[in-house]
Scaffold this motif. Structure first.
Motif, PDB file in Angstrom:
ATOM      1  N   VAL A 190       0.745  -1.148   0.168  1.00 62.58           N
ATOM      2  CA  VAL A 190       0.147  -0.125   0.042  1.00 62.58           C
ATOM      3  C   VAL A 190       0.987   1.283  -0.147  1.00 62.58           C
ATOM      4  CG1 VAL A 190      -1.780   1.277   1.385  1.00 62.58           C
ATOM      5  CG2 VAL A 190      -1.938  -1.177   1.053  1.00 62.58           C
ATOM      6  N   LYS A 191       1.975   1.133   0.831  1.00 64.43           N
ATOM      7  CA  LYS A 191       2.955   2.341   0.945  1.00 64.43           C
ATOM      8  C   LYS A 191       3.241   2.403  -0.566  1.00 64.43           C
ATOM      9  CE  LYS A 191       5.313   2.449   4.513  1.00 64.43           C
ATOM     10  NZ  LYS A 191       6.238   2.049   5.338  1.00 64.43           N
ATOM     11  N   HIS A 192       3.687   1.520  -1.584  1.00 64.21           N
ATOM     12  CA  HIS A 192       4.211   1.528  -2.778  1.00 64.21           C
ATOM     13  C   HIS A 192       3.132   2.225  -3.604  1.00 64.21           C
ATOM     14  CE1 HIS A 192       7.594  -1.616  -2.467  1.00 64.21           C
ATOM     15  NE2 HIS A 192       7.806  -0.604  -1.782  1.00 64.21           N
ATOM     16  N   LEU A 193       1.843   1.844  -3.340  1.00 62.30           N
ATOM     17  CA  LEU A 193       0.802   2.352  -4.372  1.00 62.30           C
ATOM     18  C   LEU A 193       0.527   3.723  -4.103  1.00 62.30           C
ATOM     19  CD1 LEU A 193      -2.019  -0.597  -3.550  1.00 62.30           C
ATOM     20  CD2 LEU A 193      -1.212   0.434  -6.011  1.00 62.30           C
ATOM     21  N   ASN A 194       0.900   4.295  -2.875  1.00 59.84           N
ATOM     22  CA  ASN A 194       0.570   5.654  -2.533  1.00 59.84           C
ATOM     23  C   ASN A 194       1.767   6.641  -2.690  1.00 59.84           C
ATOM     24  OD1 ASN A 194      -1.953   4.705  -1.685  1.00 59.84           O
ATOM     25  ND2 ASN A 194      -1.512   4.864   0.446  1.00 59.84           N
TER      26      ASN A 194
ATOM     27  N   GLY B 156      -7.563 -13.768  -9.360  1.00 56.20           N
ATOM     28  CA  GLY B 156      -7.997 -13.176 -10.520  1.00 56.20           C
ATOM     29  C   GLY B 156      -9.289 -12.230 -10.202  1.00 56.20           C
ATOM     30  N   ARG B 157     -10.017 -12.600  -9.106  1.00 54.99           N
ATOM     31  CA  ARG B 157     -11.334 -12.007  -9.002  1.00 54.99           C
ATOM     32  C   ARG B 157     -11.185 -10.520  -8.496  1.00 54.99           C
ATOM     33  NH1 ARG B 157     -13.701 -12.418  -3.978  1.00 54.99           N
ATOM     34  NH2 ARG B 157     -12.299 -13.302  -2.401  1.00 54.99           N
ATOM     35  N   SER B 158     -12.379  -9.763  -8.433  1.00 52.11           N
ATOM     36  CA  SER B 158     -12.390  -8.430  -7.957  1.00 52.11           C
ATOM     37  C   SER B 158     -13.134  -8.452  -6.521  1.00 52.11           C
ATOM     38  CB  SER B 158     -13.032  -7.469  -8.787  1.00 52.11           C
ATOM     39  OG  SER B 158     -14.397  -7.714  -9.014  1.00 52.11           O
ATOM     40  N   GLY B 159     -12.780  -7.426  -5.793  1.00 52.00           N
ATOM     41  CA  GLY B 159     -13.462  -7.134  -4.346  1.00 52.00           C
ATOM     42  C   GLY B 159     -12.783  -7.583  -3.553  1.00 52.00           C
ATOM     43  N   GLU B 160     -11.414  -8.425  -3.555  1.00 50.23           N
ATOM     44  CA  GLU B 160     -10.600  -9.086  -2.658  1.00 50.23           C
ATOM     45  C   GLU B 160     -10.253  -7.864  -1.572  1.00 50.23           C
ATOM     46  OE1 GLU B 160      -7.874 -11.550  -4.137  1.00 50.23           O
ATOM     47  OE2 GLU B 160      -7.988 -12.908  -2.522  1.00 50.23           O
ATOM     48  N   GLY B 161      -9.839  -6.750  -2.161  1.00 50.59           N
ATOM     49  CA  GLY B 161      -9.086  -5.794  -1.212  1.00 50.59           C
ATOM     50  C   GLY B 161     -10.270  -5.404  -0.079  1.00 50.59           C
ATOM     51  N   LYS B 162     -11.437  -5.221  -0.327  1.00 52.93           N
ATOM     52  CA  LYS B 162     -12.377  -4.755   0.491  1.00 52.93           C
ATOM     53  C   LYS B 162     -12.253  -5.799   1.543  1.00 52.93           C
ATOM     54  CE  LYS B 162     -15.337  -1.807  -2.256  1.00 52.93           C
ATOM     55  NZ  LYS B 162     -16.697  -1.718  -3.148  1.00 52.93           N
ATOM     56  N   GLU B 163     -12.365  -6.980   1.246  1.00 55.52           N
ATOM     57  CA  GLU B 163     -12.463  -7.940   2.188  1.00 55.52           C
ATOM     58  C   GLU B 163     -11.423  -8.242   2.925  1.00 55.52           C
ATOM     59  OE1 GLU B 163     -14.679 -10.603  -1.309  1.00 55.52           O
ATOM     60  OE2 GLU B 163     -13.258 -11.854  -0.476  1.00 55.52           O
ATOM     61  N   VAL B 164     -10.253  -8.099   2.579  1.00 62.77           N
ATOM     62  CA  VAL B 164      -8.942  -8.588   3.140  1.00 62.77           C
ATOM     63  C   VAL B 164      -8.107  -7.421   3.762  1.00 62.77           C
ATOM     64  CG1 VAL B 164      -6.618  -9.673   2.742  1.00 62.77           C
ATOM     65  CG2 VAL B 164      -8.595 -10.542   1.484  1.00 62.77           C
TER      66      VAL B 164
ATOM     67  N   ALA C 141      -9.308  -1.688   7.482  1.00 62.11           N
ATOM     68  CA  ALA C 141      -9.962  -0.593   7.392  1.00 62.11           C
ATOM     69  C   ALA C 141      -8.834   0.610   7.086  1.00 62.11           C
ATOM     70  CB  ALA C 141     -11.082  -0.108   8.370  1.00 62.11           C
ATOM     71  N   GLU C 142      -7.829   0.558   7.971  1.00 64.03           N
ATOM     72  CA  GLU C 142      -6.922   1.568   7.992  1.00 64.03           C
ATOM     73  C   GLU C 142      -6.043   1.661   6.571  1.00 64.03           C
ATOM     74  OE1 GLU C 142      -2.841   2.622  10.428  1.00 64.03           O
ATOM     75  OE2 GLU C 142      -3.843   0.690  10.933  1.00 64.03           O
ATOM     76  N   LEU C 143      -5.932   0.396   6.247  1.00 62.67           N
ATOM     77  CA  LEU C 143      -4.928   0.383   4.766  1.00 62.67           C
ATOM     78  C   LEU C 143      -6.062   0.887   3.645  1.00 62.67           C
ATOM     79  CD1 LEU C 143      -2.935  -2.881   4.895  1.00 62.67           C
ATOM     80  CD2 LEU C 143      -2.174  -0.471   5.131  1.00 62.67           C
TER      81      LEU C 143
ATOM     82  N   THR D  99      -7.871   4.931  -0.388  1.00 63.07           N
ATOM     83  CA  THR D  99      -9.078   5.932  -0.653  1.00 63.07           C
ATOM     84  C   THR D  99      -8.738   7.529  -0.428  1.00 63.07           C
ATOM     85  OG1 THR D  99     -10.177   5.561   1.123  1.00 63.07           O
ATOM     86  CG2 THR D  99     -10.717   4.276  -0.457  1.00 63.07           C
ATOM     87  N   ASP D 100      -7.913   7.708   0.582  1.00 61.12           N
ATOM     88  CA  ASP D 100      -7.607   9.050   0.913  1.00 61.12           C
ATOM     89  C   ASP D 100      -6.563   9.653  -0.083  1.00 61.12           C
ATOM     90  OD1 ASP D 100      -8.792   9.242   3.153  1.00 61.12           O
ATOM     91  OD2 ASP D 100      -6.963   8.960   4.440  1.00 61.12           O
ATOM     92  N   GLU D 101      -5.719   8.753  -0.594  1.00 57.73           N
ATOM     93  CA  GLU D 101      -4.595   9.074  -1.434  1.00 57.73           C
ATOM     94  C   GLU D 101      -5.224   9.156  -2.814  1.00 57.73           C
ATOM     95  OE1 GLU D 101      -1.540   9.893  -0.602  1.00 57.73           O
ATOM     96  OE2 GLU D 101      -1.293  10.458  -2.892  1.00 57.73           O
ATOM     97  N   HIS D 102      -5.997   8.074  -3.335  1.00 55.91           N
ATOM     98  CA  HIS D 102      -6.601   7.892  -4.658  1.00 55.91           C
ATOM     99  C   HIS D 102      -7.985   8.237  -4.989  1.00 55.91           C
ATOM    100  CE1 HIS D 102      -2.730   6.345  -5.143  1.00 55.91           C
ATOM    101  NE2 HIS D 102      -2.615   5.382  -4.106  1.00 55.91           N
ATOM    102  N   GLY D 103      -8.658   8.738  -4.293  1.00 58.51           N
ATOM    103  CA  GLY D 103     -10.155   8.918  -4.060  1.00 58.51           C
ATOM    104  C   GLY D 103     -10.660   9.534  -5.216  1.00 58.51           C
ATOM    105  N   ASP D 104      -9.817  10.437  -5.752  1.00 59.81           N
ATOM    106  CA  ASP D 104     -10.483  11.341  -6.684  1.00 59.81           C
ATOM    107  C   ASP D 104     -10.219  10.718  -7.861  1.00 59.81           C
ATOM    108  OD1 ASP D 104     -10.736  13.587  -5.319  1.00 59.81           O
ATOM    109  OD2 ASP D 104      -8.783  14.737  -5.829  1.00 59.81           O
ATOM    110  N   ILE D 105      -9.213   9.869  -8.319  1.00 64.71           N
ATOM    111  CA  ILE D 105      -9.058   9.125  -9.444  1.00 64.71           C
ATOM    112  C   ILE D 105     -10.058   7.806  -9.447  1.00 64.71           C
ATOM    113  CG2 ILE D 105      -7.726   7.691 -11.179  1.00 64.71           C
ATOM    114  CD1 ILE D 105      -7.120  10.903 -11.160  1.00 64.71           C
ATOM    115  N   MET D 106     -10.192   7.295  -8.316  1.00 63.97           N
ATOM    116  CA  MET D 106     -11.119   6.133  -8.069  1.00 63.97           C
ATOM    117  C   MET D 106     -12.270   6.459  -8.586  1.00 63.97           C
ATOM    118  SD  MET D 106      -9.443   4.341  -4.612  1.00 63.97           S
ATOM    119  CE  MET D 106     -10.704   2.973  -4.395  1.00 63.97           C
ATOM    120  N   ARG D 107     -12.829   7.620  -8.144  1.00 64.40           N
ATOM    121  CA  ARG D 107     -14.279   8.205  -8.355  1.00 64.40           C
ATOM    122  C   ARG D 107     -14.411   8.248  -9.811  1.00 64.40           C
ATOM    123  NH1 ARG D 107     -13.636  12.003  -4.497  1.00 64.40           N
ATOM    124  NH2 ARG D 107     -14.217  11.143  -2.713  1.00 64.40           N
ATOM    125  N   VAL D 108     -13.553   8.888 -10.621  1.00 65.54           N
ATOM    126  CA  VAL D 108     -13.410   8.957 -12.035  1.00 65.54           C
ATOM    127  C   VAL D 108     -13.575   7.637 -12.662  1.00 65.54           C
ATOM    128  CG1 VAL D 108     -11.989   9.434 -13.933  1.00 65.54           C
ATOM    129  CG2 VAL D 108     -12.309  10.973 -12.069  1.00 65.54           C
TER     130      VAL D 108
END
Lengths: 324, 295
Positions: free
Chosen positions: B154-158, B263-271, B274-276, B281-290
């Protein structure tokens, strides 16, 4: 003859090509001079244009993005030129690498991208793509008692056969990453670049021998078994005929220069000559540093099994495998 | 008689041979390459690939290829020096190839220190930009890297201007930027046409997304529905997993247990904690919404 040609230079080149260096009457002169931006077009002579180099039958021009330029001519001179502030070390690194390779081609010698050790008169070399672990494995074998022969470049004379292929060490010093220094106990020298934080160093292997000529007995092409969980951890598989020529083609030092200076036909003829006399094999082993010793043990055992009497000619071995 | 403008036009079309398959890691790039490979080969084989993915072009960050073509050891060059030669390296590949090339890219679109784009416009057909929900990327990328927890990924993604490799022995440095930068740098440049494909849409209707890609790249198979169906069927996730279990997969990192994991989607929300998730979403919320990723 312990070297295929002699060299004089107007700059300090350290110990890397020490056997080649003489003070006078050298076959090859290395000196500072003006290097043109491009090779002149003479008549309809063909010029081979690469990404950052040009070659014709007589001359080879190379530009390195660290601000160094080389003109290699007729197999008898390497002229270097540099931007202001570029050090001798920065020049020598690429002079004794890529420009050195071009010089070999001009002198009808085939440089292979290989490191290796020597047992008696028999050179056992390890080749493979960049980062395959040639230097580290050879240096670690030297740490296990084998005599170190060459790093990075193995110069092969395919003309001088007499029943075996004569080869020369292209470089006596190693270039190793910091972690590989620890794995091989090689003595750390200066960093290969002036750039701060560059973690690659010149190094002297344990058991660094003075021998610079031998007969090429084997070429092991390093690979990894990482993709296949079912594969044995270490394996050696003999390659024959066209298969080994194709594999060797990817083991040539600076293959693009070979094509530019020699052309495809001459290159493949030379490779065909090599396989007549040399045992060529794939050597697959785990690639993660934690498992380095498994491959090293395997290579050591294999080399120990090569009696000197057998090593001057092609080795008759069945494929060897260690199961996972 | 051919006019001068036609000749120039032909030359441009001939020179533009490279389709860039760009993505942040673990966003469907390999699956896309398999789909395109199957579509182009139009084979009746039931396996997703034979020896390897048969798609000309490979990956933009291949160190051995750089070394072989430039005649310089990339490991003796700084990453900035390597980047100086990369545009000419890709031009050389395009010049030497008779066919279209599909080159995998994890870099964001960026310039080298000579202010030249790493990915030259003059050889580019276009870029397929593959996007995946960054929360799922975090999970998949952690497994791929053999990491037991997700914090580092997550640190790398951000991290702004994040890059991969560089000191690695097999890959050149790839400046990905963070997840949002990767998207914006490709979509804000105007030199190379870009088609954005969401991984989630590929899962929902693979054939439709493959058809879009084929049409975007001007492939003649774009209108061949049967060929597209066959290509999609050969690249079903269960077949990819079965093939990897049987023969291995050469692109699997040594540290990873397997390449085709979930290969599936939605795993991030499950695994992810909440903090991560919040950190993403704090870092990428704008683009995620787009891109339609709700949170």
């Amino acid at each position: 003859m312990t070297v295929p040609f002699t060299v004089s230079a107007d700059m300090q080149l350290g110990d890397r090509i020490k056997p080649f260096l003489v003070s006078e009457n050298a076959d090859v002169e290395i000196r500072a001079g003006k290097v043109p931006e491009a090779l002149p077009q003479i008549g309809d002579e063909e010029i081979f244009f690469g990404t950052n180099y040009q070659a014709n039958a007589e001359s080879f021009l190379l530009q390195v993005p660290n601000g160094v330029r080389f003109l290699v001519q007729g197999g008898h001179s390497i002229i270097y030129d540099r931007d202001a502030g570029v050090s001798d070390r920065e020049v020598a690194l690429f002079l004794l690498g890529s420009a050195w390779g071009a010089l070999c081609y001009q002198r009808d010698l085939l440089p292979l991208h290989a490191s290796g050790v020597i047992i008696g008169n028999a050179v056992h070399a390890f080749t493979g793509t960049s980062g395959a672990g040639k230097s580290t494995l050879s240096a670690a074998l030297a740490d296990r008692g084998f005599v170190f022969f060459t790093d990075d470049i193995l110069i092969v004379d395919t003309k001088n056969q007499e029943g075996a292929i004569t080869c020369y060490s292209g470089q006596k010093d190693l270039k190793l990453w910091k972690d590989a220094l620890e794995m091989t106990n090689a003595a750390k020298g200066q960093a290969v670049r002036d750039v701060e934080g560059f973690d690659k160093f010149f190094a002297t292997p344990v058991n660094s021998g003075d021998v610079s000529v031998g007969h090429l007995a084997s070429l092991s092409i390093l690979g990894s078994n990482k993709s296949d969980a079912n594969a044995p951890k270490c394996s050696m598989t003999t390659l024959k005929g066209g298969q080994s020529v194709l594999k060797l083609a990817s083991s040539v030092y600076r293959p693009a220069f070979a094509l530019g200076i020699w052309g495809r036909k001459k290159l493949y003829t030379a490779l065909g000559d090599i396989i007549q006399h040399v045992h060529v094999q794939n050597f697959d082993r785990p690639f993660v540093p934690d498992s380095f010793n498994e491959g090293l043990d395997f290579a050591e055992a294999w080399l120990n099994a090569q009696a000197p009497s057998k090593t001057d000619s092609a080795i008759a071995s069945d494929d060897i495998v260690v199961e996972a | 008689m051919t006019s001068m403008s036609d000749t120039e036009n032909d030359k441009i079309l001939t020179d533009r041979k490279v389709a860039w398959l760009a993505s942040y890691p673990k966003s469907g790039n390999t699956w896309t390459r398999i789909l395109l490979s199957n579509l182009l080969s139009n084979s009746n084989s039931d396996e997703p690939w034979s020896d390897k993915i048969d798609l000309a072009g490979s990956i933009s960050s291949s160190r051995p290829r750089f070394d072989n073509i430039t005649g310089l050891p990339s490991s003796d060059l700084t990453a900035d020096e390597v980047d100086i030669l990369r545009p000419e390296l890709y031009r050389s590949l395009a010049r030497e190839s008779k066919n279209r090339l599909f080159i995998k890219v994890h870099d964001s679109y960026h310039l080298n220190i000579n202010n030249e784009p790493i990915f030259p416009t003059d050889i580019s057909i276009g870029t397929i930009l593959l996007i995946r929900d960054p929360r799922d990327v975090a999970v998949s990328y952690s497994h791929h890297s053999g990491r037991k927890n997700f914090t580092k990924t997550v640190k790398h993604l951000n991290r702004s201007n994040h890059h991969l490799s560089g000191d690695n022995r097999s890959q050149l440095r790839q400046i990905t930027g963070n997840w949002s930068e990767h998207y914006t740098r490709w979509t804000q440049q105007t030199d190379i046409p870009v088609l954005v494909i969401r991984y989630e849409d590929m899962l929902a209707d693979t054939a439709a997304q493959l058809q879009s890609m084929a049409a975007f790249l001007g492939l003649e198979q774009a209108n061949d529905n049967a060929a597209i169906r066959r290509a999609v069927d050969r690249a079903r996730f269960d077949k990819l997993q079965a093939k990897e279990a049987k023969d291995g997969f050469m692109e699997k990192p040594e540290k990873a247990k397997r390449f085709f994991r979930s290969g599936r989607s939605g795993e991030g929300k499950e695994v992810l904690s909440a903090e991560l998730q919040k950190s993403i979403t704090d870092e990428h919320g704008d683009i995620m919404r787009v891109l339609g990723y709700d949170f």
